[in-house]
Design a protein around this motif. Structure first.
Motif, PDB file in Angstrom:
ATOM      1  N   VAL A  15     -30.070  -0.612-137.576  1.00 22.82           N
ATOM      2  CA  VAL A  15     -28.636  -0.291-137.656  1.00 22.82           C
ATOM      3  C   VAL A  15     -28.213   0.135-136.254  1.00 22.82           C
ATOM      4  CG1 VAL A  15     -26.884   1.110-138.815  1.00 22.82           C
ATOM      5  CG2 VAL A  15     -29.004   0.526-140.019  1.00 22.82           C
TER       6      VAL A  15
ATOM      7  N   MET B  78     -25.708   0.998-134.573  1.00 25.97           N
ATOM      8  CA  MET B  78     -24.866   2.141-134.217  1.00 25.97           C
ATOM      9  C   MET B  78     -25.726   3.383-133.959  1.00 25.97           C
ATOM     10  SD  MET B  78     -21.686   3.780-136.330  1.00 25.97           S
ATOM     11  CE  MET B  78     -20.608   2.418-136.668  1.00 25.97           C
ATOM     12  N   ILE B  79     -26.897   3.440-134.583  1.00 24.77           N
ATOM     13  CA  ILE B  79     -27.755   4.626-134.435  1.00 24.77           C
ATOM     14  C   ILE B  79     -28.296   4.753-133.009  1.00 24.77           C
ATOM     15  CG2 ILE B  79     -29.926   5.700-135.187  1.00 24.77           C
ATOM     16  CD1 ILE B  79     -29.253   4.777-138.043  1.00 24.77           C
TER      17      ILE B  79
ATOM     18  N   HIS C 150     -23.395  17.453-134.446  1.00 20.55           N
ATOM     19  CA  HIS C 150     -22.650  18.146-135.504  1.00 20.55           C
ATOM     20  C   HIS C 150     -21.712  19.198-134.916  1.00 20.55           C
ATOM     21  CE1 HIS C 150     -25.552  16.916-138.995  1.00 20.55           C
ATOM     22  NE2 HIS C 150     -25.010  15.900-138.376  1.00 20.55           N
TER      23      HIS C 150
ATOM     24  N   GLU D  30     -17.466  10.566-138.486  1.00 22.96           N
ATOM     25  CA  GLU D  30     -18.364  10.118-139.546  1.00 22.96           C
ATOM     26  C   GLU D  30     -19.718   9.772-138.967  1.00 22.96           C
ATOM     27  OE1 GLU D  30     -15.614   8.724-138.589  1.00 22.96           O
ATOM     28  OE2 GLU D  30     -14.200   8.432-140.240  1.00 22.96           O
ATOM     29  N   ALA D  31     -19.689   8.904-137.919  1.00 23.31           N
ATOM     30  CA  ALA D  31     -20.934   8.428-137.343  1.00 23.31           C
ATOM     31  C   ALA D  31     -21.700   9.579-136.691  1.00 23.31           C
ATOM     32  CB  ALA D  31     -20.651   7.323-136.331  1.00 23.31           C
TER      33      ALA D  31
ATOM     34  N   VAL E  11     -21.788  12.707-137.633  1.00 27.74           N
ATOM     35  CA  VAL E  11     -22.459  13.466-138.700  1.00 27.74           C
ATOM     36  C   VAL E  11     -23.711  12.728-139.158  1.00 27.74           C
ATOM     37  CG1 VAL E  11     -22.256  14.264-141.093  1.00 27.74           C
ATOM     38  CG2 VAL E  11     -20.345  14.588-139.514  1.00 27.74           C
ATOM     39  N   LEU E  12     -23.562  11.438-139.430  1.00 26.94           N
ATOM     40  CA  LEU E  12     -24.662  10.684-140.036  1.00 26.94           C
ATOM     41  C   LEU E  12     -25.799  10.437-139.061  1.00 26.94           C
ATOM     42  CD1 LEU E  12     -22.532   8.169-142.130  1.00 26.94           C
ATOM     43  CD2 LEU E  12     -23.658  10.261-142.907  1.00 26.94           C
ATOM     44  N   VAL E  13     -25.471  10.158-137.792  1.00 22.80           N
ATOM     45  CA  VAL E  13     -26.543   9.940-136.812  1.00 22.80           C
ATOM     46  C   VAL E  13     -27.279  11.261-136.545  1.00 22.80           C
ATOM     47  CG1 VAL E  13     -27.075   9.234-134.449  1.00 22.80           C
ATOM     48  CG2 VAL E  13     -25.501   7.881-135.821  1.00 22.80           C
TER      49      VAL E  13
ATOM     50  N   ASP F  40     -27.810  13.446-138.872  1.00 24.15           N
ATOM     51  CA  ASP F  40     -28.727  13.518-140.016  1.00 24.15           C
ATOM     52  C   ASP F  40     -29.945  12.625-139.802  1.00 24.15           C
ATOM     53  OD1 ASP F  40     -26.909  15.182-141.186  1.00 24.15           O
ATOM     54  OD2 ASP F  40     -26.162  13.727-142.648  1.00 24.15           O
ATOM     55  N   PHE F  41     -29.704  11.455-139.244  1.00 20.84           N
ATOM     56  CA  PHE F  41     -30.812  10.532-138.967  1.00 20.84           C
ATOM     57  C   PHE F  41     -31.810  11.170-137.992  1.00 20.84           C
ATOM     58  CE2 PHE F  41     -32.703   7.345-136.159  1.00 20.84           C
ATOM     59  CZ  PHE F  41     -33.299   6.470-137.061  1.00 20.84           C
TER      60      PHE F  41
ATOM     61  N   LEU G  37     -32.288  14.315-137.327  1.00 22.08           N
ATOM     62  CA  LEU G  37     -32.955  15.436-137.984  1.00 22.08           C
ATOM     63  C   LEU G  37     -34.083  14.916-138.886  1.00 22.08           C
ATOM     64  CD1 LEU G  37     -32.320  18.416-137.715  1.00 22.08           C
ATOM     65  CD2 LEU G  37     -30.948  18.273-139.790  1.00 22.08           C
ATOM     66  N   GLY G  38     -33.794  13.855-139.612  1.00 20.45           N
ATOM     67  CA  GLY G  38     -34.839  13.246-140.451  1.00 20.45           C
ATOM     68  C   GLY G  38     -36.008  12.750-139.619  1.00 20.45           C
ATOM     69  N   GLN G  39     -35.706  12.072-138.513  1.00 20.83           N
ATOM     70  CA  GLN G  39     -36.780  11.576-137.640  1.00 20.83           C
ATOM     71  C   GLN G  39     -37.583  12.735-137.058  1.00 20.83           C
ATOM     72  OE1 GLN G  39     -37.944   8.794-137.750  1.00 20.83           O
ATOM     73  NE2 GLN G  39     -36.792   7.139-136.817  1.00 20.83           N
TER      74      GLN G  39
END
Lengths: 337, 337
Positions: free
Chosen positions: A42, A44-45, A96, A119-120, A122-124, A126-127, A129-131
């Motif tokens: 993806v 955009m990430i 964030h 939006e992006a 916030v979500l990136v 989160d990505f 943080l997950g990684q």
């Protein structure tokens, strides 16, 4: 190894050079890891992640993880992924934060949210943080996972605390310290604590490295706060006044408000509580701060925490790692001149 | 244990009752854990978290963690914290989703962001995500940590993918499936996979539970998509049209667009791509969907994944746990009637 810098040439910049030189090879591996772990089909990430990652942050936090691992003679490879994880946690927080603060700029470039939207961001975040957690899991130390996941909770808690206290001139110095302990110092502390944990060092050394990191983090943030009003020098540089425009109550404001006249307090209430700003207000704010030595004393407070950071490392024998880590304290504080 | 429901009274609601009854005690402990872990001295955190947590979600995901642990005869206590962690991951996603989608409502109540602002929703989501990882670390299974942190990455990736594909009528059925596999099914899969991992079951059983969860998650999301347009019945209920108003391209839209006339395609481009909506457009959208059997076929697709979920459990011997898990598949699909 070992970098010799002639005394007369010591500036804030080369105070961090000893550390940079010691971690050069490891830092290359960290940067590789950061790039490969920000990758995704993806697109955009990586676009957003690299916008921020390649924007010239100092990477101080991952360097601290590498350096405390070096200080504790750790010989494995886990510190690379943990250092990258620490930087991802920091990057996620920045993404964030920009959304929360509605910031337009970050490190002299347009904030990611201005280019790709809230939006992006916030979500990136989160990505990333997950990684970060995924890398910690790969390293496999439950103690390190405990330290870093606890830091993630404390950081978020600190951010919410700051939000609750936003625009509130009642904020005391203690209130403010509680905020920066959580939102800045917790990650510095965790970044420094995982090194000795990986090195399986005794509890006292682990606590010492954490203490170094936490106090360094507080000093670092206080200097940042002073720099946002131009520091202690009278000249104004670039990137001044962001905190003021965003209505943030930082220590220079807390001190100026407490020490000020009723008329000055009304000035702070109008500008920071009610957000009614006019041309010249930033200059007036800075002048008031100088009149009350608020910037000088913010730097004094930073020196206090810097001294605590330095002393925390006392129990370690002399080494180039220890010397470099102590230089970092001076680097953080001397930025203000 | 064991719940007898007379055949003539089987409705979607009591299809999930067998599972609810089996996990009652464990679920009480999960709810206790959720409440205590959403606590913070920063009062805005429990305020927001409880607003969402107590808003009557079905807690399907944590129930699945408990049930697959039961299916695999796990006897420890780790499934409680992991179930709470799964619910926190889900809640964090909802908080961030509402910010991303600019949603006003969530589960029939004002969205948290409408009451406390976008900032707080982002940060409390981060707090809950941090607490989720902290609980996983406390359970101490690196395999479970791996499964759940990988899911966190995939979910965020799926959300960004959905954002990139937003308002794009070129989205194919495969594109859309990739999105819901990531943003919905990954957490269902992870929620079901950690049960057998805790129970130290053989790889085949772990894979079977994961397969059950992933396929159930896809079926669940497809039914949600159909329900957002009123399902297959002609009557319109409440909470209809959120996806349409937000310009979301879901499977009923993908099928209607592909099967539609050029005039109908222009309708979808105007409303969902360009966001130009007028009174009566939602009703027209639903009528077009019925004309092309788009809702019926979305439900058919869901049945296909439901069948795969059911078959994934075939290798387990008959038990009340297995029966209850199979009832959940029917529950998810029968909601549409």
């Amino acid at each position: 190894m070992g970098v010799v810098i002639p005394l007369e040439e010591i500036t804030p910049e080369n105070r961090i050079e000893a550390l940079s030189a010691l971690v050069t090879e490891d830092m290359d591996r960290v940067n590789q890891t950061i790039l490969s772990r920000a990758a995704s089909h993806v697109t955009m990430i990586p676009d957003i992640a690299n916008h921020l990652i390649s924007s010239g942050g100092k990477r101080l936090r991952p360097m601290l993880t590498l350096a405390t691992a070096g200080l504790c003679a750790y010989r494995g490879g886990g510190h690379i992924k943990l250092a990258a994880a620490v930087e991802f946690m920091h990057t996620a927080t920045l993404l964030h934060d920009d959304v929360v603060d509605e910031s337009d700029m970050r490190r002299g470039k347009l904030a990611a949210r201005m280019l790709w939207g809230n939006e992006a961001s916030v979500l990136v975040g989160d990505f990333l943080l997950g990684q970060a957690f995924k890398m910690m899991v790969e390293v496999g130390s439950l103690s390190c996972l405990d330290v870093l996941s606890s830091a993630a909770v404390v950081i978020a808690e600190g951010e919410v605390l700051q939000l609750s206290a936003a625009n509130d001139m009642q904020t005391s110095e203690d209130d403010y310290l509680a905020v920066i302990r959580a939102k800045t110092a917790a990650l510095f502390g965790a970044a420094c604590e995982v090194g000795p944990i990986l090195g399986q060092r005794p509890k006292a050394e682990i606590a010492a490295c954490r203490g170094y990191g936490v106090n360094l983090g507080i000093a670092f943030q206080l200097i940042d706060d002073a720099l946002d009003y131009g520091g202690t020098s009278a000249k104004l540089g670039k990137n001044i006044g962001d905190d003021f425009r965003e209505g943030k109550i930082t220590l220079p404001v807390v001190l100026s408000f407490r020490r000020g006249s009723e008329k000055e307090r009304e000035f702070w209430r109008r500008t920071l509580e009610r957000g009614e700003m006019a041309d010249g207000d930033l200059e007036a704010a800075i002048a008031t701060m100088h009149a009350h030595r608020a910037l000088e004393d913010t730097v004094e407070r930073a020196r206090h925490y810097g001294a605590m950071a330095r002393d925390a490392l006392e129990l370690f024998p002399a080494s180039e790692w220890k010397a470099a880590l102590i230089d970092v304290v001076d680097f953080c504080i001397d930025r203000v001149h």
